[in-house]
Design an enzyme around this catalytic site. Sequence first.
Site: not given
Length: 209
Positions: A104, A203, A108, A200
């Site tokens: 990502r 992770d 933006t 996450d």
Amino acid sequence: MSKVVIMDHPLIQHKIGYIRRVETGTKDFRQTISEIAMLICYEATRSLPLADVEITTPICDTTVKELKGKKMAIVPILRAGLGMVDGVLNLIPAAKIGHIGLYRDPETLQPVEYYCKLPADCAEREVFVVDPMLATGGSSVAAIQMLKDKGCKKIHFMCIIAAPEGIAKMQAEHPDVDLYVGALDEKLNDHGYIVPGLGDAGDRIFGTK
């Protein structure tokens, strides 16, 4: 409109409850993610087309059912999607595997492709995109568009936990792609994490912070 299947199998619910726990370690988390992927795949492949095939058993000739035409391709979204691949392969060991890498953009907030490698005949296969979490839906929508741009027509999406926002975005952008979801959670928080979620997934699968 695409079909959204929320899993209600007791084994899937039990295992998702286990991986949500903060004390579940990397080894057990990784193993359970794989088991959940296998169980979801069992449901997601329920409508694959079959063909009649003539065979000979030790007793006589007979007609059996086999998967029709080209088989499957599994396409994990890197990196967390890798945690679901082995579970799917346990059911369909002949499936080919592609990889799509997205990150990502911090400015933006849009997904940017950094890797895409697909089987040469991917367009002729039933493609199952896998990613443990469907949060905002940005990466999943982009990955599926990449597959469509390369000619894939029969695309399915499998995830373990989804937020309503992600499902809504997927249905708006790809109404022809069925979604198979282990658990539908409450919402996204201000940081784009699923609540209650499990943190996450990447992770926790790979033991990184």
